[in-house]
Design an enzyme around this catalytic site. Structure first.
Site, PDB file in Angstrom:
ATOM      1  N   HIS A   1      -0.614   5.538   6.758  1.00 16.88           N
ATOM      2  CA  HIS A   1      -0.150   5.584   5.374  1.00 16.88           C
ATOM      3  C   HIS A   1       0.208   7.014   4.984  1.00 16.88           C
ATOM      4  O   HIS A   1      -0.351   7.968   5.519  1.00 16.88           O
ATOM      5  CB  HIS A   1      -1.240   5.075   4.433  1.00 16.88           C
ATOM      6  CG  HIS A   1      -1.457   3.606   4.481  1.00 16.88           C
ATOM      7  ND1 HIS A   1      -2.190   2.994   5.458  1.00 16.88           N
ATOM      8  CD2 HIS A   1      -1.015   2.619   3.669  1.00 16.88           C
ATOM      9  CE1 HIS A   1      -2.209   1.685   5.252  1.00 16.88           C
ATOM     10  NE2 HIS A   1      -1.496   1.438   4.169  1.00 16.88           N
TER      11      HIS A   1
ATOM     12  N   SER B   1       0.793  -1.226   0.000  1.00  9.65           N
ATOM     13  CA  SER B   1       0.000   0.000   0.000  1.00  9.65           C
ATOM     14  C   SER B   1       0.825   1.275   0.000  1.00  9.65           C
ATOM     15  O   SER B   1       0.334   2.327  -0.399  1.00  9.65           O
ATOM     16  CB  SER B   1      -0.944  -0.001   1.212  1.00  9.65           C
ATOM     17  OG  SER B   1      -0.215  -0.224   2.399  1.00  9.65           O
TER      18      SER B   1
END
Length: 269
Positions: free
Chosen positions: A251, A44
């Protein structure tokens, strides 16, 4: 970070299946050839989960138009661009699902891989719910995994990449520190726990760098690029825990991709 420790722990449990640290997604640097075929692999952190504006069809991979591979391809116009990185991918997922477009004409391969294999999701959940002693023990366990199964998994993946793309320049990018110590977060983990998490990220990067070098790949460290922009900083390039957007948590956001990852790749490619 305004959630209580318990709220953060609950969010971390939900995060375990989605983030880059979840279970399921030095060579001489040459100047990039604009005619090369480019394949962007990985988890990711490479797909751009957290950066928004996801490309269709999404199917859970969270491939963002703001991800560093897309930005690099837009700037350099490679002859072809395969964007295969996927949210939640571990090394085995990349090995089985993302190498199909590699071939003798592939000139550049980039990837982030290893966070899922290292068991970071369990360590982060324990840190949020279990107190400092259990947190430090869990982080230590993740470091042990990095020195055993992860090392072997990276070797299998890297060997397969080289077999399929023998002429490619392969750039393996690392992971940034998650936390700014003595930062602006009033709640959540103590600084001793945040420091342990950052130290484990350093160890993960060291393992990845050693295996990349053993296969003749270039390792690109992003730690310095993110310095001053970690969670708890004044201008973070990483999402904290977000119960409304779990896959965004931990993230890089869009600036993290464009101002953190992209310049590092540009120098390394």
């Amino acid at each position: 970070m305004r959630q209580s420790r318990i709220a953060a722990g609950t969010a971390s449990l939900l995060l375990a299946a989605a983030c880059a640290f979840a279970d399921p997604a030095t060579a001489q640097v040459a100047s990039p050839d604009p005619a090369v075929a480019y394949a962007a692999l990985g988890d990711s952190y490479s797909s751009g989960a957290g950066a928004g504006d996801y490309l269709p069809p999404d199917k859970g991979c969270k491939r963002s138009s703001h991800a560093y591979p897309v930005l690099w391809a837009e700037a350099h116009a490679p002859s072809s661009f395969s964007f295969l990185a996927c949210n939640g991918a571990g090394t085995t997922d990349i090995l089985h699902d993302q190498l199909g477009t590699l071939g003798p004409r592939t000139g550049l391969v980039t990837l982030t891989a290893g966070g899922a294999d290292a068991g970071f999701s369990g360590a982060m959940t324990t840190c949020a719910l279990g107190g400092a002693t259990r947190c430090l023990s869990a982080v230590s366990g993740a470091r042990t995994t990095m020195d055993g199964p992860l090392r072997d998994n990276l070797d299998r993946l890297y060997s397969a990449i080289r077999d399929k793309a023998p002429a490619a320049h392969v750039v393996v990018l690392g992971y940034p520190h998650l936390y700014r110590l003595r930062g602006s977060c009033a709640l959540g983990l103590a600084d001793s726990e945040r420091a342990a998490v950052n130290g484990a990220v350093d160890h993960l990067n060291e393992v990845i760098a050693r295996r990349a070098a053993a296969h003749g790949f270039t390792f690109a460290d992003v730690t310095a690029a993110f310095e001053g922009h970690e969670i708890c900083s004044a201008s973070p390039w990483l999402h904290s825990v977000d119960v409304l957007a779990i896959t965004e948590s931990y993230h890089p956001n869009a600036p993290g991709q464009s101002l953190g990852y992209l310049p590092v790749l540009t120098r390394a490619s």
